[in-house]
Write an enzyme that holds these catalytic residues in place. Sequence first.
Site, PDB file in Angstrom:
ATOM      1  N   LYS A 172      12.963   5.030  -7.940  1.00 47.17           N
ATOM      2  CA  LYS A 172      11.576   5.489  -7.082  1.00 47.17           C
ATOM      3  C   LYS A 172      11.339   4.863  -6.003  1.00 47.17           C
ATOM      4  O   LYS A 172      11.546   3.656  -5.746  1.00 47.17           O
ATOM      5  CB  LYS A 172      10.375   5.175  -8.157  1.00 47.17           C
ATOM      6  CG  LYS A 172       9.172   5.429  -7.708  1.00 47.17           C
ATOM      7  CD  LYS A 172       7.906   5.373  -8.577  1.00 47.17           C
ATOM      8  CE  LYS A 172       7.463   4.037  -8.701  1.00 47.17           C
ATOM      9  NZ  LYS A 172       6.459   3.796  -7.342  1.00 47.17           N
TER      10      LYS A 172
ATOM     11  N   ASP B 298       7.823   8.569  -4.778  1.00 41.63           N
ATOM     12  CA  ASP B 298       6.231   8.391  -5.219  1.00 41.63           C
ATOM     13  C   ASP B 298       5.217   8.150  -3.934  1.00 41.63           C
ATOM     14  O   ASP B 298       5.205   6.979  -3.795  1.00 41.63           O
ATOM     15  CB  ASP B 298       6.341   7.284  -6.247  1.00 41.63           C
ATOM     16  CG  ASP B 298       4.911   6.703  -6.810  1.00 41.63           C
ATOM     17  OD1 ASP B 298       4.212   7.648  -6.974  1.00 41.63           O
ATOM     18  OD2 ASP B 298       4.988   5.483  -7.046  1.00 41.63           O
ATOM     19  N   LEU B 299       4.956   9.193  -3.351  1.00 35.29           N
ATOM     20  CA  LEU B 299       3.922   9.061  -2.222  1.00 35.29           C
ATOM     21  C   LEU B 299       2.618   9.375  -2.497  1.00 35.29           C
ATOM     22  O   LEU B 299       1.581   9.535  -1.748  1.00 35.29           O
ATOM     23  CB  LEU B 299       4.614   9.702  -0.897  1.00 35.29           C
ATOM     24  CG  LEU B 299       5.957   9.014  -0.652  1.00 35.29           C
ATOM     25  CD1 LEU B 299       6.315  10.220   0.708  1.00 35.29           C
ATOM     26  CD2 LEU B 299       5.934   7.776  -0.322  1.00 35.29           C
ATOM     27  N   LYS B 300       2.301   9.810  -3.738  1.00 35.16           N
ATOM     28  CA  LYS B 300       0.949  10.253  -4.438  1.00 35.16           C
ATOM     29  C   LYS B 300       0.209  10.881  -3.359  1.00 35.16           C
ATOM     30  O   LYS B 300      -0.789  10.512  -2.918  1.00 35.16           O
ATOM     31  CB  LYS B 300       0.291   8.875  -4.762  1.00 35.16           C
ATOM     32  CG  LYS B 300       1.121   8.211  -5.747  1.00 35.16           C
ATOM     33  CD  LYS B 300       0.237   6.871  -6.463  1.00 35.16           C
ATOM     34  CE  LYS B 300       0.780   6.071  -7.388  1.00 35.16           C
ATOM     35  NZ  LYS B 300       2.004   5.429  -6.897  1.00 35.16           N
TER      36      LYS B 300
ATOM     37  N   HIS C 164      -2.679  13.225  -1.432  1.00 36.47           N
ATOM     38  CA  HIS C 164      -3.863  13.268  -1.661  1.00 36.47           C
ATOM     39  C   HIS C 164      -4.360  13.826  -0.476  1.00 36.47           C
ATOM     40  O   HIS C 164      -4.986  12.930   0.231  1.00 36.47           O
ATOM     41  CB  HIS C 164      -4.586  12.161  -2.479  1.00 36.47           C
ATOM     42  CG  HIS C 164      -5.943  12.466  -2.745  1.00 36.47           C
ATOM     43  ND1 HIS C 164      -6.688  11.439  -3.423  1.00 36.47           N
ATOM     44  CD2 HIS C 164      -6.644  13.474  -2.869  1.00 36.47           C
ATOM     45  CE1 HIS C 164      -7.803  11.635  -3.780  1.00 36.47           C
ATOM     46  NE2 HIS C 164      -7.989  12.931  -3.503  1.00 36.47           N
ATOM     47  N   ASP C 165      -4.673  15.103  -0.291  1.00 37.65           N
ATOM     48  CA  ASP C 165      -5.202  15.513   0.998  1.00 37.65           C
ATOM     49  C   ASP C 165      -5.512  16.987   0.759  1.00 37.65           C
ATOM     50  O   ASP C 165      -5.469  17.586  -0.381  1.00 37.65           O
ATOM     51  CB  ASP C 165      -4.052  15.409   1.838  1.00 37.65           C
ATOM     52  CG  ASP C 165      -4.788  15.205   3.336  1.00 37.65           C
ATOM     53  OD1 ASP C 165      -5.320  15.828   3.877  1.00 37.65           O
ATOM     54  OD2 ASP C 165      -4.062  14.311   4.199  1.00 37.65           O
TER      55      ASP C 165
ATOM     56  N   ASN D  41      -3.485  22.473   2.480  1.00 33.62           N
ATOM     57  CA  ASN D  41      -2.435  22.878   3.451  1.00 33.62           C
ATOM     58  C   ASN D  41      -1.542  21.631   3.781  1.00 33.62           C
ATOM     59  O   ASN D  41      -0.349  21.874   3.879  1.00 33.62           O
ATOM     60  CB  ASN D  41      -3.225  23.291   4.580  1.00 33.62           C
ATOM     61  CG  ASN D  41      -2.272  23.601   5.801  1.00 33.62           C
ATOM     62  OD1 ASN D  41      -1.382  24.790   5.524  1.00 33.62           O
ATOM     63  ND2 ASN D  41      -2.332  23.195   6.888  1.00 33.62           N
ATOM     64  N   THR D  42      -2.336  20.490   3.953  1.00 40.34           N
ATOM     65  CA  THR D  42      -1.404  19.231   4.252  1.00 40.34           C
ATOM     66  C   THR D  42      -0.575  18.899   3.106  1.00 40.34           C
ATOM     67  O   THR D  42       0.542  18.533   3.182  1.00 40.34           O
ATOM     68  CB  THR D  42      -2.131  18.348   4.740  1.00 40.34           C
ATOM     69  OG1 THR D  42      -3.205  18.480   5.484  1.00 40.34           O
ATOM     70  CG2 THR D  42      -1.682  16.802   4.679  1.00 40.34           C
TER      71      THR D  42
ATOM     72  N   THR E 172      -2.639   2.949 -13.133  1.00 39.85           N
ATOM     73  CA  THR E 172      -2.376   2.037 -14.324  1.00 39.85           C
ATOM     74  C   THR E 172      -3.032   0.800 -14.177  1.00 39.85           C
ATOM     75  O   THR E 172      -3.322  -0.209 -15.086  1.00 39.85           O
ATOM     76  CB  THR E 172      -1.230   1.899 -14.861  1.00 39.85           C
ATOM     77  OG1 THR E 172      -0.044   1.836 -13.761  1.00 39.85           O
ATOM     78  CG2 THR E 172      -0.762   3.105 -15.885  1.00 39.85           C
TER      79      THR E 172
ATOM     80  N   ARG F  33       5.400  -3.524 -19.640  1.00 41.11           N
ATOM     81  CA  ARG F  33       5.606  -5.008 -19.567  1.00 41.11           C
ATOM     82  C   ARG F  33       6.002  -5.671 -20.875  1.00 41.11           C
ATOM     83  O   ARG F  33       5.627  -4.871 -21.807  1.00 41.11           O
ATOM     84  CB  ARG F  33       4.143  -5.542 -19.220  1.00 41.11           C
ATOM     85  CG  ARG F  33       3.761  -5.340 -17.782  1.00 41.11           C
ATOM     86  CD  ARG F  33       4.356  -6.086 -16.721  1.00 41.11           C
ATOM     87  NE  ARG F  33       4.088  -5.979 -15.367  1.00 41.11           N
ATOM     88  CZ  ARG F  33       4.563  -5.188 -14.490  1.00 41.11           C
ATOM     89  NH1 ARG F  33       5.293  -3.974 -15.005  1.00 41.11           N
ATOM     90  NH2 ARG F  33       4.039  -4.954 -13.361  1.00 41.11           N
TER      91      ARG F  33
ATOM     92  N   GLN G 193      -1.194  -5.068 -13.428  1.00 39.70           N
ATOM     93  CA  GLN G 193      -1.420  -3.941 -14.187  1.00 39.70           C
ATOM     94  C   GLN G 193      -2.562  -3.972 -15.321  1.00 39.70           C
ATOM     95  O   GLN G 193      -2.263  -5.284 -15.964  1.00 39.70           O
ATOM     96  CB  GLN G 193       0.188  -3.374 -14.767  1.00 39.70           C
ATOM     97  CG  GLN G 193       1.016  -3.007 -13.836  1.00 39.70           C
ATOM     98  CD  GLN G 193       0.884  -1.634 -13.168  1.00 39.70           C
ATOM     99  OE1 GLN G 193      -0.282  -1.003 -13.495  1.00 39.70           O
ATOM    100  NE2 GLN G 193       1.973  -0.929 -12.731  1.00 39.70           N
TER     101      GLN G 193
ATOM    102  N   GLY H  94       9.095  -1.479 -12.344  1.00 44.37           N
ATOM    103  CA  GLY H  94       9.393  -2.369 -10.854  1.00 44.37           C
ATOM    104  C   GLY H  94       9.751  -3.760 -11.287  1.00 44.37           C
ATOM    105  O   GLY H  94      10.829  -4.003 -11.502  1.00 44.37           O
ATOM    106  N   ARG H  95       8.611  -4.596 -11.015  1.00 48.67           N
ATOM    107  CA  ARG H  95       8.958  -5.791 -11.186  1.00 48.67           C
ATOM    108  C   ARG H  95       9.836  -6.557 -12.155  1.00 48.67           C
ATOM    109  O   ARG H  95      10.560  -7.367 -12.153  1.00 48.67           O
ATOM    110  CB  ARG H  95       7.712  -6.792 -10.525  1.00 48.67           C
ATOM    111  CG  ARG H  95       7.233  -6.415  -9.438  1.00 48.67           C
ATOM    112  CD  ARG H  95       5.773  -6.626  -9.286  1.00 48.67           C
ATOM    113  NE  ARG H  95       5.020  -5.790  -9.833  1.00 48.67           N
ATOM    114  CZ  ARG H  95       3.659  -5.754  -9.663  1.00 48.67           C
ATOM    115  NH1 ARG H  95       2.970  -6.631  -9.101  1.00 48.67           N
ATOM    116  NH2 ARG H  95       2.897  -4.772 -10.271  1.00 48.67           N
TER     117      ARG H  95
HETATM  118  O1  C5P Z   1       6.212  -3.555 -10.607  1.00 52.12           O
HETATM  119  P1  C5P Z   1       5.576  -2.413 -11.579  1.00 52.12           P
HETATM  120  O2  C5P Z   1       6.508  -2.135 -13.049  1.00 52.12           O
HETATM  121  O3  C5P Z   1       4.302  -2.539 -11.953  1.00 52.12           O
HETATM  122  O4  C5P Z   1       5.618  -1.059 -10.832  1.00 52.12           O
HETATM  123  C1  C5P Z   1       5.029  -0.098 -11.266  1.00 52.12           C
HETATM  124  C2  C5P Z   1       5.442   1.290 -10.171  1.00 52.12           C
HETATM  125  O5  C5P Z   1       4.732   2.418 -10.565  1.00 52.12           O
HETATM  126  C3  C5P Z   1       4.716   0.803  -8.955  1.00 52.12           C
HETATM  127  O6  C5P Z   1       5.925   1.284  -7.950  1.00 52.12           O
HETATM  128  C4  C5P Z   1       3.521   1.704  -8.563  1.00 52.12           C
HETATM  129  O7  C5P Z   1       3.381   2.190  -7.272  1.00 52.12           O
HETATM  130  C5  C5P Z   1       3.828   2.833  -9.719  1.00 52.12           C
HETATM  131  N1  C5P Z   1       2.686   3.345 -10.214  1.00 52.12           N
HETATM  132  C6  C5P Z   1       1.876   2.647 -10.779  1.00 52.12           C
HETATM  133  N2  C5P Z   1       0.540   3.127 -11.540  1.00 52.12           N
HETATM  134  C7  C5P Z   1       0.488   4.785 -11.555  1.00 52.12           C
HETATM  135  C8  C5P Z   1       1.499   5.331 -10.338  1.00 52.12           C
HETATM  136  C9  C5P Z   1       2.511   4.870 -10.089  1.00 52.12           C
HETATM  137  O8  C5P Z   1       1.881   1.518 -11.072  1.00 52.12           O
HETATM  138  N3  C5P Z   1      -0.337   5.353 -11.921  1.00 52.12           N
END
Ligand code: C5P
Length: 228
Positions: free
Chosen positions: A31, A58-60, A62-63, A66-67, A119, A179, A187, A207-208
């Site tokens: 991602k 994952d740039l989410k 929201h606009d 057209n954009t 989340t 987690r 989170q 991610g982490r």
């Molecule tokens: O590090 P972690 O496991 O919390 O990363 C979760 C990833 O999911 C992050 O890149 C975050 O931007 C993305 N994300 C999120 N919640 C959402 C959509 C995307 O945590 N609703």
Amino acid sequence: MSSPLIVALDLEPKEAMDLAKKLDPEDCKLKVGSKLFTSSGPSIVNSLNDMGFKIFLDLKFHDIPNTVYGAIQEACKLNVWMTNVHCSGGLEMIKSAKKSMLENSESTKTIVVGVTLLTSIGPTEAKKIGINSVKNQTIELARLAKEGGLDGVVCSPQEVKNIKQNIGREFLTVTPGIRRRSSKGDQKRISTAQEAVKNGSDYLVIGRPITESKNPVKSIKSLLKEVL
Ligand code: C5P
């Protein structure tokens, strides 16, 4: 069965590339989110694609419709496997995203999913932005995504069951907030990888727990054992 794991590369460009070089595209997708894209732009997406990874951009978005059409058009040109918009942008915006995907996807269609509610937002935080029920809001936004023709939603693993029951089994659920029981960080609406898959989650964004692990490859292998 293909891997449901998506590793969130919320890292500096060099760190992201170093980590990607250690990973196997069979084990996970990658991602690219706002941190990495803001620093490195399309070139990092191209590099990771060339290494054989499927990319979730994952740039989410929201606009205005057209954009968002234009943004999805550019995402499709980058040949990304998946991208997303915020469902709260409304039905017209969602439809515009879908239209753009259909008109601009390369031979393989880019999957477009809608973010329901982040989340990291728990009930107290939700109230502050005028949302009284996280559960109802999530389901309403998932319905909107379905109505607008999206392939699925990004949601909490805790909401997957309800979404699948109400919207349909084939409607994709992509779940961050994964987690081990002990570590939550920022989170709020979380679950373990195993629980998420048991509840029907199609893809897990992690991610982490991987990027901050002493041995990310080992962490991925152990997560795969948990979910496959
Ligand atoms: O590090 P972690 O496991 O919390 O990363 C979760 C990833 O999911 C992050 O890149 C975050 O931007 C993305 N994300 C999120 N919640 C959402 C959509 C995307 O945590 N609703």
